[in-house]
Write an enzyme that holds these catalytic residues in place. Sequence first.
Site, PDB file in Angstrom:
ATOM      1  N   LYS A 148       0.878  -1.179   0.000  1.00  0.00           N
ATOM      2  CA  LYS A 148       0.000   0.000   0.000  1.00  0.00           C
ATOM      3  C   LYS A 148       0.910   1.222   0.000  1.00  0.00           C
ATOM      4  O   LYS A 148       1.414   1.641   1.026  1.00  0.00           O
ATOM      5  CB  LYS A 148      -0.859  -0.034   1.273  1.00  0.00           C
ATOM      6  N   GLU A 194       9.052   1.603  10.969  1.00  0.00           N
ATOM      7  CA  GLU A 194      10.150   2.545  10.680  1.00  0.00           C
ATOM      8  C   GLU A 194       9.507   3.918  10.690  1.00  0.00           C
ATOM      9  O   GLU A 194       8.797   4.279   9.745  1.00  0.00           O
ATOM     10  CB  GLU A 194      10.759   2.248   9.308  1.00  0.00           C
ATOM     11  N   CYS A 212      13.788  10.679   6.706  1.00  0.00           N
ATOM     12  CA  CYS A 212      13.704  10.402   8.143  1.00  0.00           C
ATOM     13  C   CYS A 212      15.096  10.494   8.756  1.00  0.00           C
ATOM     14  O   CYS A 212      15.244  10.725   9.949  1.00  0.00           O
ATOM     15  CB  CYS A 212      13.111   9.028   8.371  1.00  0.00           C
ATOM     16  N   GLU A 242      10.344  17.021  13.210  1.00  0.00           N
ATOM     17  CA  GLU A 242      10.955  16.812  11.895  1.00  0.00           C
ATOM     18  C   GLU A 242      10.648  18.001  10.994  1.00  0.00           C
ATOM     19  O   GLU A 242       9.479  18.341  10.820  1.00  0.00           O
ATOM     20  CB  GLU A 242      10.313  15.591  11.232  1.00  0.00           C
TER      21      GLU A 242
HETATM   22  P1  NAD Z   1       2.537   9.142   6.733  1.00  0.00           P
HETATM   23  O1  NAD Z   1       2.633   8.480   8.065  1.00  0.00           O
HETATM   24  O2  NAD Z   1       1.603  10.263   6.575  1.00  0.00           O
HETATM   25  O3  NAD Z   1       2.106   8.075   5.627  1.00  0.00           O
HETATM   26  C1  NAD Z   1       2.813   6.865   5.449  1.00  0.00           C
HETATM   27  C2  NAD Z   1       1.890   5.842   4.820  1.00  0.00           C
HETATM   28  O4  NAD Z   1       0.817   5.579   5.716  1.00  0.00           O
HETATM   29  C3  NAD Z   1       1.248   6.286   3.514  1.00  0.00           C
HETATM   30  O5  NAD Z   1       1.147   5.176   2.664  1.00  0.00           O
HETATM   31  C4  NAD Z   1      -0.126   6.747   3.951  1.00  0.00           C
HETATM   32  O6  NAD Z   1      -1.086   6.655   2.919  1.00  0.00           O
HETATM   33  C5  NAD Z   1      -0.429   5.745   5.046  1.00  0.00           C
HETATM   34  N1  NAD Z   1      -1.418   6.191   6.010  1.00  0.00           N
HETATM   35  C6  NAD Z   1      -1.760   7.458   6.371  1.00  0.00           C
HETATM   36  N2  NAD Z   1      -2.731   7.428   7.304  1.00  0.00           N
HETATM   37  C7  NAD Z   1      -2.996   6.117   7.556  1.00  0.00           C
HETATM   38  C8  NAD Z   1      -3.882   5.438   8.439  1.00  0.00           C
HETATM   39  N3  NAD Z   1      -4.708   6.085   9.251  1.00  0.00           N
HETATM   40  N4  NAD Z   1      -3.871   4.104   8.436  1.00  0.00           N
HETATM   41  C9  NAD Z   1      -3.043   3.434   7.617  1.00  0.00           C
HETATM   42  N5  NAD Z   1      -2.186   3.997   6.758  1.00  0.00           N
HETATM   43  C10 NAD Z   1      -2.153   5.341   6.736  1.00  0.00           C
HETATM   44  O7  NAD Z   1       4.028   9.501   6.326  1.00  0.00           O
HETATM   45  P2  NAD Z   1       4.527  10.276   5.028  1.00  0.00           P
HETATM   46  O8  NAD Z   1       4.150  11.703   5.192  1.00  0.00           O
HETATM   47  O9  NAD Z   1       4.123   9.545   3.788  1.00  0.00           O
HETATM   48  O10 NAD Z   1       6.099  10.087   5.167  1.00  0.00           O
HETATM   49  C11 NAD Z   1       6.882  10.873   5.973  1.00  0.00           C
HETATM   50  C12 NAD Z   1       7.159  10.214   7.306  1.00  0.00           C
HETATM   51  O11 NAD Z   1       7.763   8.942   7.106  1.00  0.00           O
HETATM   52  C13 NAD Z   1       8.149  11.001   8.139  1.00  0.00           C
HETATM   53  O12 NAD Z   1       7.744  11.037   9.484  1.00  0.00           O
HETATM   54  C14 NAD Z   1       9.435  10.189   8.007  1.00  0.00           C
HETATM   55  O13 NAD Z   1      10.344  10.371   9.053  1.00  0.00           O
HETATM   56  C15 NAD Z   1       8.905   8.812   7.946  1.00  0.00           C
HETATM   57  N6  NAD Z   1       9.891   7.907   7.337  1.00  0.00           N
HETATM   58  C16 NAD Z   1      10.551   7.028   8.145  1.00  0.00           C
HETATM   59  C17 NAD Z   1      11.512   6.184   7.597  1.00  0.00           C
HETATM   60  C18 NAD Z   1      12.238   5.198   8.467  1.00  0.00           C
HETATM   61  O14 NAD Z   1      12.823   4.289   7.912  1.00  0.00           O
HETATM   62  N7  NAD Z   1      12.255   5.331   9.769  1.00  0.00           N
HETATM   63  C19 NAD Z   1      11.795   6.245   6.237  1.00  0.00           C
HETATM   64  C20 NAD Z   1      11.110   7.153   5.440  1.00  0.00           C
HETATM   65  C21 NAD Z   1      10.149   7.980   6.014  1.00  0.00           C
END
Ligand code: NAD
Length: 475
Positions: free
Chosen positions: A174, A250, A284, A380
């Site tokens: 997803k 993550e 991240c 962040e």
């Molecule tokens: P996000 O949490 O908004 O979304 C991530 C994913 O979750 C997307 O596919 C989104 O559609 C889905 N999602 C959103 N709401 C949801 C819900 N209620 N239930 C299930 N799925 C849901 O994150 P983003 O804005 O896409 O990405 C940025 C974030 O990701 C930052 O906080 C970054 O630090 C983190 N990140 C972490 C790593 C790591 O390895 N630790 C790597 C890359 C990004």
Amino acid sequence: MSHISDLFIAGRWTEGRSGGRFPVVDPASGELLASFAIADEADCDAAVEAASKALPSWSATAPRERGEILRRAFEILTDEREKLAETIVLENGKSYADALGEANYAIEFFRWFAEEAVRVRGDFRLSPSGDKHIVVTHQPIGVALLITPWNFPAAMATRKIAPALAAGCTVILKPARETPLTAAFVVDALQRAGVPDGVVNLVTPVPTGPAVARMLHHPDVRKVSFTGSTEVGRVLLHEAADNVVSASMELGGNAPFVILPGADLDAAVEGALIAKMRNGGSACTAANRFYVHSSLAADFAERMRSELSQWQVGPGLDRSNQLGALVSVQERDKVAELVSAAVDFGATILTGGESSKDGAFYSPTVLTGVTHHNPIARQEIFGPVTAIIEYDDVDDAVRMANDTIYGLIAYVYGESAQALSVAQRLDAGMVAVNRAVLSDPAAPFGGMKQSGLGREGSSEGILEFLEEKYIGIDL
Ligand code: NAD
């Protein structure tokens, strides 16, 4: 660019049952790139059922054969890496160099886990009483739901798909709504590499939350592997609890970059530019707070200003641009609001601080006079903003660096022995000492505290998709 904009369920590309579509937009120009199929509840159910049906034969497929399919995916994507990079640029906005770097990193997970597929070890022990045998073995955990963010749309997908398939699991991917085309590109390559029907499925439900919750409550789903914000990770952990689904997380970071007294300033500036500006700061792992010893702070700030004020900003497809767009105008505005709050809190803008009129661009920015309690140092930034905090005492720098709910990565620059001793005191799953990039398929990636649970990549990554089983034998 990839032209696939459909769901992938049970080995077939499909428009989905609802026929609904959502827009995928180029953040650099605001132009529509594609209308991607919306998965409804029935599509998500079908994907879980396809993964479930494919599980027995895939998990029984010889590890060598699974590894060879992953290896073919590595080869196909290596040949197509420039096209993959262009797709990433178009829907994510990052610079071409960042996108190509991501493509190479992403593809490498298929090679790495092609090799790990045949290296899953067990154990055979004698009980202390000497009359029993203890066999410890592994089996695939089952159907896995993989949820990925927009900032590394290829690498976050391959970092999960590759170990899951190597372990013998089947998956439903997803991807983030902003970047489904890259996900479709990767899934298409896997199909061409010979992944059997149902082993990899791709769904893009809108809205996301209820559909993901539904899949997590399906009795056949035994794993959720999520990369994204800590906020959404918490929601998923609650949802996973109902069926006691195994969860790997993550999550977000707030990486400190500590420059110790006596550090080589040339090396620290070079490292800071990479740790801050890779992926335009939308990582991240991006350095978020620069704790610089007062003996070096003014020089460091001036060097960063002088470098970053010359950076060329513009659409990523123009390869001369060093900084591309943020993923959306909303993300750009979030960064702009954080900078303006930082200034209200006493920070000074040395360079940058400007949003573009068209497209989601934000200029490379350097802030001085930031304090540890300034809001910009507490969360962040996810954009190209260098926030510099001066300190006098190394113990204070360590205390401030650790004073966060996050613990993903930290950077330390300084004389080796002192830098290593500081690294040992930092609460982070990964610490970079006198270097700026740690991401490596061969190394365990992951965070402490609210930055996550579990590790990806390396030999640890496959264990997230395996159950350990103890078989006792009385001979
Ligand atoms: P996000 O949490 O908004 O979304 C991530 C994913 O979750 C997307 O596919 C989104 O559609 C889905 N999602 C959103 N709401 C949801 C819900 N209620 N239930 C299930 N799925 C849901 O994150 P983003 O804005 O896409 O990405 C940025 C974030 O990701 C930052 O906080 C970054 O630090 C983190 N990140 C972490 C790593 C790591 O390895 N630790 C790597 C890359 C990004």
